[in-house]
Design a protein around this motif. Structure first.
Motif, PDB file in Angstrom:
ATOM      1  N   GLN A  36       0.730  -1.308  -0.006  1.00 63.11           N
ATOM      2  CA  GLN A  36       0.033  -0.302   0.088  1.00 63.11           C
ATOM      3  C   GLN A  36       0.678   1.488  -0.118  1.00 63.11           C
ATOM      4  O   GLN A  36       0.139   2.827   0.257  1.00 63.11           O
ATOM      5  N   LEU A  37       2.148   0.832   0.189  1.00 64.86           N
ATOM      6  CA  LEU A  37       2.989   2.315  -0.161  1.00 64.86           C
ATOM      7  C   LEU A  37       3.913   2.546  -1.230  1.00 64.86           C
ATOM      8  O   LEU A  37       5.315   3.080  -1.102  1.00 64.86           O
ATOM      9  N   THR A  38       3.731   1.931  -1.615  1.00 60.04           N
ATOM     10  CA  THR A  38       4.227   1.473  -3.881  1.00 60.04           C
ATOM     11  C   THR A  38       3.935   3.085  -3.955  1.00 60.04           C
ATOM     12  O   THR A  38       3.077   3.963  -4.003  1.00 60.04           O
ATOM     13  N   TRP A  39       4.711   3.178  -5.159  1.00 59.68           N
ATOM     14  CA  TRP A  39       4.717   5.319  -5.639  1.00 59.68           C
ATOM     15  C   TRP A  39       3.178   4.720  -6.886  1.00 59.68           C
ATOM     16  O   TRP A  39       2.770   5.885  -6.686  1.00 59.68           O
ATOM     17  N   LYS A  40       2.921   3.415  -7.483  1.00 59.97           N
ATOM     18  CA  LYS A  40       2.330   3.576  -8.221  1.00 59.97           C
ATOM     19  C   LYS A  40       0.686   4.235  -7.433  1.00 59.97           C
ATOM     20  O   LYS A  40      -0.377   4.471  -7.642  1.00 59.97           O
ATOM     21  N   HIS A  41       0.526   3.306  -6.384  1.00 54.97           N
ATOM     22  CA  HIS A  41      -0.635   3.483  -4.761  1.00 54.97           C
ATOM     23  C   HIS A  41      -0.768   4.769  -4.819  1.00 54.97           C
ATOM     24  O   HIS A  41      -1.739   5.259  -4.762  1.00 54.97           O
ATOM     25  N   HIS A  42       0.554   5.198  -4.717  1.00 50.50           N
ATOM     26  CA  HIS A  42       0.312   6.969  -4.220  1.00 50.50           C
ATOM     27  C   HIS A  42       0.177   7.932  -5.017  1.00 50.50           C
ATOM     28  O   HIS A  42      -0.536   8.485  -5.121  1.00 50.50           O
ATOM     29  N   LEU A  43       0.209   7.161  -6.545  1.00 51.20           N
ATOM     30  CA  LEU A  43      -0.235   8.395  -7.012  1.00 51.20           C
ATOM     31  C   LEU A  43      -1.574   8.200  -8.115  1.00 51.20           C
ATOM     32  O   LEU A  43      -1.705   9.346  -8.064  1.00 51.20           O
ATOM     33  N   ASP A  44      -1.477   6.958  -7.596  1.00 47.90           N
ATOM     34  CA  ASP A  44      -3.109   6.944  -8.205  1.00 47.90           C
ATOM     35  C   ASP A  44      -4.350   7.448  -7.168  1.00 47.90           C
ATOM     36  O   ASP A  44      -5.050   8.331  -7.550  1.00 47.90           O
ATOM     37  N   GLN A  45      -4.082   7.757  -5.829  1.00 46.71           N
ATOM     38  CA  GLN A  45      -4.268   8.249  -5.170  1.00 46.71           C
ATOM     39  C   GLN A  45      -4.435   9.838  -5.334  1.00 46.71           C
ATOM     40  O   GLN A  45      -5.425  10.603  -5.093  1.00 46.71           O
ATOM     41  N   VAL A  46      -3.368  10.363  -5.355  1.00 47.34           N
ATOM     42  CA  VAL A  46      -2.596  11.539  -5.490  1.00 47.34           C
ATOM     43  C   VAL A  46      -3.626  12.424  -7.085  1.00 47.34           C
ATOM     44  O   VAL A  46      -3.889  13.181  -6.963  1.00 47.34           O
TER      45      VAL A  46
END
Length: 393
Positions: free
Chosen positions: A363-373
């Protein structure tokens, strides 16, 4: 989208600045147009061609008045507002306490809460000085503007605790604050050769194999709890060795170590550009901070497979599964509690830690983070568009 990112001092290596650099690069890779507003910046590409950046952002230099820190903060806030008011951006995302943004990321937490927490370590009477100190008054004034109804359209907190602090101190509604945890570059810190890394670190420090290697990483030792870590070290059975990585005045902490009789059980490395080998060689990560919105070093340690012992007031403690991948300290000023949590942490097996961390780190990957942003960006952009349509006759 055309996106403006605000960070007063921009660099593509180190801490919060690395986060902004990585966010900018990841957004550009998804086809967005990025401009960064900063008063100073430095990139690896300026140091030589061997580490040329894959992404070269458009950098807008913000003029800042030289002088006391509070004056620099005010001048940056007013200057960047003037520059941005003349532009057309789909999203203005600020990582600083400024006066003109669509989205504010409260990466430094809530200054009002920090002043409350620091009373625990400040000498008597210091709180009164804080109330009249122009730096604190400036930060509180800007913070109040940001969290007002017109200050921004959305707030990003990097922990549930941080969100609660903003709601408590400033009455910001729940639906205006999104909790988006910081990502971690897992491959950079993970290590498949733990024993080899540990042996190398032991040799480098001149220690015996039976030594338990405790790691502390963080600049600004007072807030991040190095004194408490040293006091806890004095309560541990030998051989335990603390490696303190970070920038601050070392003399007070060397004197404290000597007074505790642990001067030979601690190594001060100073600041290090690449901490990954220390994560990979250590046995446990200790971070008894008295206030931290979300400590990236804790999730870096998790990515390296270390048990993490940190304070409840650290937003990163929300990643800790008690007894599975670390332990949470309730009182960061209690050396006995810290020492007990360190001993318990050293007993957690590596496989147990890996099992506990697996779903967390996913849940702390850049892909997941960027999707949320980007979901937040699109919601804010749509809201701005709807407002313009209401205003246009």
């Amino acid at each position: 989208m055309k996106i403006a990112l605000i960070r007063e001092k921009y660099t593509d290596f180190g801490g919060a600045e690395r986060y902004v650099a990585s966010l900018a690069e990841n957004l550009a890779l998804r086809g967005h147009e990025i401009e960064i507003f900063a008063s100073t910046w430095k990139t690896r590409s300026e140091e030589g061609p061997s580490e040329a950046l894959a992404f070269r952002p458009v950098l807008r230099r913000v003029p800042v008045v030289k002088g006391p820190s509070f004056l620099q903060i005010l001048s940056f806030a007013f200057s960047v507002r003037k520059m941005l008011q003349g532009g057309r951006y789909d999203i203005i995302h600020s990582f600083e306490r400024t006066l003109y943004q669509d989205i504010y990321r409260a990466g430094d937490g809530c200054h009002r809460e920090w002043l409350i927490q620091r009373r625990k370590i400040d000498p008597p009477g210091k709180g009164l000085l804080h109330r009249i100190n122009p730096l604190h008054r400036t930060l509180l004034w800007i913070e109040k503007q940001i969290f007002s109804e017109e200050g921004c359209r959305a707030v990003v907190a990097n922990s549930r605790r941080g969100k609660k602090e903003i709601m408590t101190h400033y009455g910001v509604p729940d639906n205006k604050i999104s909790v988006i945890y910081s990502p971690v570059e897992r491959n950079r810190f993970s290590c498949g050769r733990k024993l080899e890394s540990r042996e190398k670190l032991l040799s480098q420090l001149g220690l015996k194999p039976e030594s338990a290697l405790l790691l502390f990483v963080g600049s600004g030792f007072q807030r991040k709890g190095l004194a408490a870590a040293l006091r806890a070290l004095a309560l541990l059975p030998s051989p335990a060795h603390l490696i303190a990585v970070g920038k601050d005045r070392l003399a007070p902490y060397r004197r404290l170590a000597e007074s505790l009789g642990v001067e030979n059980s601690v190594s001060f490395t100073g600041p290090i550009s690449d901490v990954a080998p220390y994560y990979q060689g250590a046995d446990l990560f200790i971070f008894p901070t008295i206030y931290e919105p979300f400590s990236n070093v804790c999730i870096e340690a998790m990515a390296a497979g270390l048990p993490v012992v940190t304070s409840r007031i650290n937003g990163a403690s929300e990643m800790i599964i008690e007894g599975e991948n670390g332990h949470v300290i309730e009182d960061p000023l209690d050396p006995a509690e810290i020492a007990a949590k360190i001993r318990a942490g050293l007993e957690i097996s590596g496989s147990r830690i890996a099992d506990a961390n697996r779903s967390i780190l996913e849940q702390l990957t850049w892909k997941h983070h960027l999707d949320q942003v980007l979901d937040l960006y699109e919601a804010v952009r749509d809201e701005k568009g709807a407002d313009r349509r209401r205003i246009t006759p």
